[in-house]
Every structure is written in C-alpha cells, then in structure tokens.
Design a protein around this motif. Structure first.
Motif: not given
Length: 348
Positions: A210-227, A229-238
């Motif tokens: 999930g969007l937890d410590e297991t994602i730290d340092g890895l790469t997550v992709c999202s569509a530009s200006r999608s919901t 993308n907004v969630e990924l930018v505003r959350r702390d996840h590393g």
C-alpha cells in the motif's frame, strides 16, 4: 536518488510482452478522432480475443478479494457544495441554448478515452469504440438526437479534459472523470454515474502492500493532473513520483520495469487487471470518488438534460441500462456486490 531495480526477481518487473504490446498499441491511438454514429449493438461486442484469454484469472482475482474500506468523501466547504448537479429537466425537456445548438448541429461531440480497456477502447477487429463509458455516451446521444445519432468522439488525454471543454472542443466529457472540489471551479458535472476510489496497482510478485513504508524509495506512476496525481503529491510516502499523459502509459511503465506501481482508481484498475492479469490491487482505497459527465458551467440546460437521461439510465439495481453495461464490461473484474448504481443527488 532513484533506486536501481533488477530484472532477475528483484524489484524490477520483466515485462509480460502480450500485455505490453496491447499497452503500446493503446498509446499509439492517443489523440485521434473518431467521427460517425456508433454501430448498432456495439455494447455487445466482445473484447479483444488476445485479451479475453486472460479473463478467467483476472475474474478469479476480483472475486476472491473483498472490497477494501473507503476513505471519507471530500468536503468542499459551505460555498462549494460537493453535490454539484442541477435537478433534471421535467418530462417536457424544455430546450435551452446548449441543447438547441447540439440539435441544430445534428451531432454530439464527446471527449472520451480510447486507451482504457473495458471503459473506452477500440475493438481490434472492427475498430469500433466500445466500453462502459461509450455505452453511456451512446445513451445520451440517442436521447438528444434520436436513433442512430451522429457522434463525434475526440480522444483526449487525462490532463486535457477540462481544457477541451473550456476551448469548446467538445460538448461534454464522458471519460471516467471524478467529481472533485477543484474541478467544480472549472466545469459542471452531472449526477454521479459510478463510485470508486484511488488505490495502488502493482505486479503480482511485488512486496508493496500500500501507500506505506513498503513504497519508500520506489517509483509510483500516475496520470498527469489526475485525482491519483493530486493524492500522491499531497501525501507523505517517500516514493519517487512519475507522471504520464494517461494511466495506461503508467501500466506500460510498470510492465517495462521503469516504475514499481501505478495509482489510479479501482474502477480503471479493473480494466488494467483484465488486460494484464499479472497485476493486483493492494492497500485500502485512499479516497471516495464518483465519476460524472463533465460539461461547461454555462450549459445548465445540457446538465439538466443529461441528469434526466442518467436518472432513467441508472434505473434500479436489477433492471437498468447501467446494470446491463456493468455486467457486460466490468462485473468480472470487480469484487462481487462492491459496486451498485449511485443514488442521484442534487444541489437544489
């Protein structure tokens, strides 16, 4: 610093070439325009034969997972009501400027996606646009223009949905577009026609939970200006963030091993799993969202007309065009009883 990923069973993903070719083919279609009436019976067209071969595994995955809990719905504040839709027109369907313009032109111009398997995509044999969103666009066009309506489909990237409306390129957008507080400042929405939420999609062998410590340092992709993308930018996840024009582009990046996960809503992810059964959803849904048909704020008469169409289209759970379309395109790829037609809700 970006972490290097191996292709020998480590963090990287050796691509599933069949699914990768489907993805690349989808990318090649972006930005094109389809003109003409939808063919009769298009909603019953089968999916691509090469993709349907993997449906048993995908359906098994969907049916063995319980729905994940939803986050609380977004609250826009007293001056920005979250329930955005105007009441539907009555039985007389009084014409306003926007509806009259469409009828006078004799055609409806709809912004769609043709890269989302099961939602809006091209059948590889017939070339027809088919999917859940296409069925809805067909129903709206038939109500506005009568049988065998002339529909112009304009394929638009995720980031261009609002701009296409503002420029007047399209009359409406039927493209799995979530109703959000920010978008309500720029476009008008119909009542909801599908409920969903943002979630991570990862390769089956991935250790990401999930969007937890297991994602730290890895790469997550999202569509530009999608919901997403907004969630990924505003959350702390590393995680390191990657943006692409469409969510299918992100699936290709994961298949190539260039990204470790993609975020999209679970409804669109169902199409990805149908296309590539090696993928899986992990973690909780991080948002509660609803898709709506997007239109220009000044086209109030068109919004009300579409709402009247949707009230009939949604019908009741056991007997409606919505249910028929859901059974055709999505039932096998979502947990049983996880999705039902949304209840209409209005501002006034």
């Amino acid at each position: 610093m970006r972490r290097t990923r191996r292709r020998d069973g480590g963090r990287g993903l050796a691509p599933d070439w069949r699914a990768l070719l489907l993805g690349v083919a989808g990318l090649a279609l972006a930005g094109t325009m389809v003109v003409g009436s939808l063919p009769e019976g298009s909603t019953a067209s089968p999916g691509p034969p090469e993709s349907r071969a993997g449906e048993t595994g995908a359906a098994t995955q969907a049916r063995t997972h319980d729905p994940v809990p939803l986050a609380e719905p977004e609250e826009c504040g007293d001056d920005e009501p979250f329930d955005p839709a105007e009441s539907p027109l009555g039985a007389d369907r009084t014409l306003g400027d926007a509806v009259s313009a469409i009828k006078d032109a004799g055609e409806l111009v709809v912004g769609v996606d043709q890269n989302s398997y099961r939602w809006g995509y091209r059948h590889p044999e017939s070339g027809d646009l088919i999917g859940f969103d296409i069925d809805l666009a067909q129903a709206i066009a038939e109500d506005l223009l009568g049988p065998d309506p002339r529909v112009i489909f304009r394929a638009i990237p995720t980031a261009e949905r609002e701009a296409a409306l503002e420029r007047g390129d399209v009359d409406m957008v039927v493209r799995s577009m979530s109703i959000t507080c920010d978008r309500l400042r720029h476009v008008a929405f119909s009542i909801p026609y599908f409920d969903t939420g943002q979630q991570l999609l990862v390769p089956g062998h991935s250790g990401i939970t999930g969007l937890d410590e297991t994602i730290d340092g890895l790469t997550v992709c999202s569509a530009s200006r999608s919901t997403a993308n907004v969630e990924l930018v505003r959350r702390d996840h590393g995680a390191e963030l990657m943006e692409m024009p469409n969510h299918l582009d992100c699936l290709v990046q994961v298949q190539l091993g260039l990204a470790d996960a993609l975020m999209t809503d679970s409804a669109l992810a169902a199409g990805h799993i149908a296309q590539d059964p090696s993928m899986k959803l992990v973690g909780d849904e991080l948002t509660t969202e609803s898709y709506g048909v997007a239109m220009r704020p000044d086209d109030e008469d068109l919004v009300r007309w579409v709402n009247a169409v949707l009230e009939e289209y949604l019908g009741d759970e056991d007997d409606s065009r919505w249910q028929d379309s859901f059974d055709e395109w999505l039932r096998d790829y979502l947990p049983p009883n996880a999705v039902t037609p949304p209840e209409p809700r209005y501002r006034d």
